[in-house]
Scaffold this active site. Structure first.
Site, PDB file in Angstrom:
ATOM      1  N   GLU A  47      -4.813   1.385   2.065  1.00 39.05           N
ATOM      2  CA  GLU A  47      -4.075   2.226   1.119  1.00 39.05           C
ATOM      3  C   GLU A  47      -4.942   3.423   0.702  1.00 39.05           C
ATOM      4  O   GLU A  47      -6.118   3.263   0.361  1.00 39.05           O
ATOM      5  CB  GLU A  47      -3.725   1.356  -0.089  1.00 39.05           C
ATOM      6  CG  GLU A  47      -2.881   2.003  -1.153  1.00 39.05           C
ATOM      7  CD  GLU A  47      -2.531   1.024  -2.270  1.00 39.05           C
ATOM      8  OE1 GLU A  47      -1.671   1.352  -3.096  1.00 39.05           O
ATOM      9  OE2 GLU A  47      -3.135  -0.085  -2.319  1.00 39.05           O
ATOM     10  N   LYS A 116       5.088   3.787  -1.585  1.00 38.28           N
ATOM     11  CA  LYS A 116       4.940   2.518  -2.299  1.00 38.28           C
ATOM     12  C   LYS A 116       6.044   2.405  -3.337  1.00 38.28           C
ATOM     13  O   LYS A 116       6.354   3.366  -4.048  1.00 38.28           O
ATOM     14  CB  LYS A 116       3.564   2.470  -2.962  1.00 38.28           C
ATOM     15  CG  LYS A 116       3.177   1.136  -3.569  1.00 38.28           C
ATOM     16  CD  LYS A 116       1.721   1.182  -4.010  1.00 38.28           C
ATOM     17  CE  LYS A 116       1.219  -0.151  -4.527  1.00 38.28           C
ATOM     18  NZ  LYS A 116      -0.220  -0.089  -4.868  1.00 38.28           N
ATOM     19  N   CYS A 171       0.434  -2.807  -0.708  1.00 37.18           N
ATOM     20  CA  CYS A 171      -0.285  -3.600  -1.701  1.00 37.18           C
ATOM     21  C   CYS A 171       0.611  -4.359  -2.676  1.00 37.18           C
ATOM     22  O   CYS A 171       1.143  -5.416  -2.354  1.00 37.18           O
ATOM     23  CB  CYS A 171      -1.268  -2.711  -2.445  1.00 37.18           C
ATOM     24  SG  CYS A 171      -2.583  -3.667  -3.265  1.00 37.18           S
TER      25      CYS A 171
END
Length: 657
Positions: A47, A116, A171
């Site tokens: 990330e 995200k 994540c």
């Protein structure tokens, strides 16, 4: 060059410098070169790997964001001469907001940006301060310009490489009650890629692994987790570069954490296997609820074919030669052995209670299968609080019985405290030969099967006399090969070993000797441990033809039908994953590379297919028995195959190898 349904994937966690975009771009470029040299089809980075995850309020600096975009453009340029698909973490500015994105790059093109969705803003995380959620694009993808290219910005994107499809989450997305990857998998992604920057605290790694394993198993997917590592700021937390690749709940590769020089892992994911499992497990075909923002909104991006990867030369996955036999530390092996025996014992206990029967009749040969059946029956009687003398073990010497097996049978029954009888089948069989006009010098199927059927008749009739049931001893491997006499040892009133393959039978008897029955007494001074270990070391044989001149076993099953470890290996992959003959042969060569040559493997693989198809009629009339593992041939449960199905399609492919 066959790909056998594999996709080679690499996860790289390079050393990073916070806000040093040029350095980060260079290390990522070096890793891309390595991935391409390894003929990986997909390489994944952490990330925000171009900037570093821990830039904090520097994400509000135009210079950092602009330089990250320039670096992304450089990676696009580098990818032009490469066959590998690249997924790298970048900050993307659009519409007055900044998004934490994964950039998907292939062959000189930016193919998509995945933002995200769930931004952690709790404890040590404060992403909501700098980034906006990509949830705004769930139902309305945006076309954006980034790194000199035009592409789509949206979470719901499926990228295909040949026959494989992958999707991306980042994540925290994984840590939510309904991760985006659940929807990605339902939409068709066999591979889930997670670009992460999860820091280390005590026991977090264990929980992180359980999340990945659980999600991979739940979605029947390969899960590629790539975490940020050394070089991220340690002002308050530490990043260890945790990366692993998991397939349907099983870890294929995992890196060493806390490395200063960065690390990478590579694995060959079996896309074909995942596809078959999804097809067989029909509940996987669930649909998203009406009104779900991802329903029918996936953008499908074709990235073309992957690189020509030579999986024959190098396969980045372990092929277990004994898939039915438990592995791990002593505690895990012990746990699984007890689990198998508990399933067998509980099945028998339930059957005995249901029919109100307090007597069990078992033919005891001194071989592996009858030994395991006797151990299971003894444990079942112990669980019911019944005396073991209600277990009637009958040894039935025949025309080929050796002194070794008969002695072990007699000693084992005495040591376990069961009632023992000896009934020779020789007089009855010799009379039978006279009745049907068979020459006893002709050692053919009639010669052998007459003994097996006479033994079954004895057991059935004694069970009637004693108001008991006949406990079947035949195992799963014998059923797969049809290595049993129809209406002979194929028949019983409850087959406790029907779900246990031969390699596992051997393991369980050895385990019982060392862990469960080893301290029990024995006949003529022989402890149970010694008897059981000698049974394990005795050649596998039906003992239906005469012994040799020295009285030793002459008829050895594995000389006739092939090594059971091979047939169990063939059965597992054929049944579980619908593996083709060509791929099965490939896997066998990888698993048994130092033990069997190619000619031997082909010989016994051909034998497996021929026997499996030709002997289905025996399985169609299979008695009841408990399923133990993931492979079961019960015609009422897992395997419904017509008895007249042809093997020609499979044998023909073997001819091409």
């Amino acid at each position: 060059m066959r790909d056998y349904g594999y996709l080679r994937i690499m996860a790289c966690s390079p050393r990073v410098r916070v806000a040093d975009v040029r350095f980060n771009c260079e290390t990522i470029t070096e890793a891309i070169e390595a991935a391409d040299a390894a003929r990986a089809a997909l390489v994944v980075f952490p990330e925000l790997s171009l900037t570093g995850y821990t830039c904090g309020d520097l994400f509000g600096q135009n210079l950092l964001i602009d330089k990250a975009e320039e670096a992304a453009k450089e990676i696009v340029r580098v990818s032009r001469a490469k066959a590998v698909t690249i997924v790298v973490g970048v900050p993307v500015r659009f519409g007055g907001h900044l998004y934490n994105c994964a950039a998907v790059i292939r062959n000189g093109r930016l193919k998509g940006l995945v933002p995200k969705t769930y931004l952690p803003t709790y404890n040590e995380f404060y992403e909501g301060r700098w980034f906006a959620s990509g949830a705004a694009f769930l139902g309305s993808p945006e076309t954006v310009k980034y790194a000199g290219q035009t592409c789509v910005l949206a979470p719901a994107q499926l990228f295909s490489i040949g026959k494989a499809s992958f999707a991306v989450e980042l994540c925290e997305d994984l840590w939510t009650p309904v991760p985006p990857s659940s929807c990605h998998a339902l939409a068709g992604a066999e591979v889930i890629v997670n670009l992460s920057a999860s820091n280390e605290v005590l026991l977090k790694h264990t929980y992180r692994r359980s999340l990945v394993a659980g999600q991979s198993a739940r979605t029947v997917s390969a899960y590629v987790y790539c975490g940020a590592g050394y070089g991220e700021s340690t002002q308050d937390v530490v990043f260890a570069g945790s990366s692993f690749i998991c397939e349907n709940g099983t870890f294929l590769a995992e890196n060493e954490r806390f490395r200063m020089d960065g690390s990478s892992v590579v694995a060959d994911v079996d896309i074909e296997k995942l596809t078959v499992l999804r097809q067989k497990e029909n509940t996987f075909q669930a649909i998203l609820p009406d009104g779900h923002p991802l329903q029918d909104n996936y953008l499908r991006v074709d990235l073309g074919e992957g690189p020509q990867t030579d999986f024959e030369e190098k396969l980045y996955r372990t092929v277990d030669p004994h898939p039915f036999v438990p592995e791990g530390d002593a505690a895990e092996i012990d746990r699984r052995a007890r689990e198998v025996l508990s399933i067998q014992v509980t099945g028998l206990v339930s059957r005995l209670e249901h029919i109100g029967c307090r007597t069990a009749v078992i033919g005891i040969s001194g071989g592996l299968d009858s030994t395991l059946a006797l151990l299971v029956t003894a444990l079942a009687f112990d669980q019911l609080g019944w005396s073991r003398d209600r277990i009637l073990g009958i040894t039935m010497p025949g025309l080929g019985t050796s002194g070794r097996t008969k002695g072990n049978a007699v000693d084992l029954m005495a040591a376990l405290g069961v009632t023992a009888r000896e009934i020779s089948v020789v007089p009855a069989v010799e009379q039978h030969f006279k009745d049907i006009g068979h020459d006893p010098k002709v050692l053919d199927a009639t010669y052998e099967n007459a003994q097996a059927r006479e033994r079954t008749q004895i057991l059935m009739d004694v069970a009637n006399q004693e108001n008991g049931i006949v406990i079947g001893t035949g195992d799963l491997s014998e059923l797969a090969l049809g290595w049993c006499t129809y209406n002979g040892d194929q028949m019983s009133m409850y087959g406790v070993n029907a779900g246990v393959p031969k390699t596992l039978v051997i393991h369980l008897v050895r385990w019982a000797a060392e862990n469960r029955f080893g301290e029990a007494g024995g006949h003529a001074g022989r402890p149970v441990r010694e008897i059981l270990l000698d049974i394990v070391d005795t050649p596998i044989s039906p003992e239906l033809t005469p012994s040799d001149a020295s009285g030793a076993i002459a008829q050895k099953t594995e000389d006739l039908v092939g090594p059971y470890e091979l047939h169990d290996f063939f059965l597992y992959h054929f049944f579980r994953f619908g593996t083709s003959p060509a791929k099965l042969y490939f896997l066998a060569r990888k698993a048994f590379t130092d033990k069997y040559d190619e000619e031997t493997l082909q010989k016994w693989l051909r034998k497996f297919y021929w026997r499996f198809f030709s002997q289905q009629f025996k399985r169609s009339a299979l008695p009841d028995g408990p399923k133990v593992g993931s492979v079961s041939l019960s015609p009422r449960g897992d395997w419904r195959m017509p008895s007249d199905a042809k093997s020609s399609l499979f044998l023909a492919e073997l001819d091409t190898l």
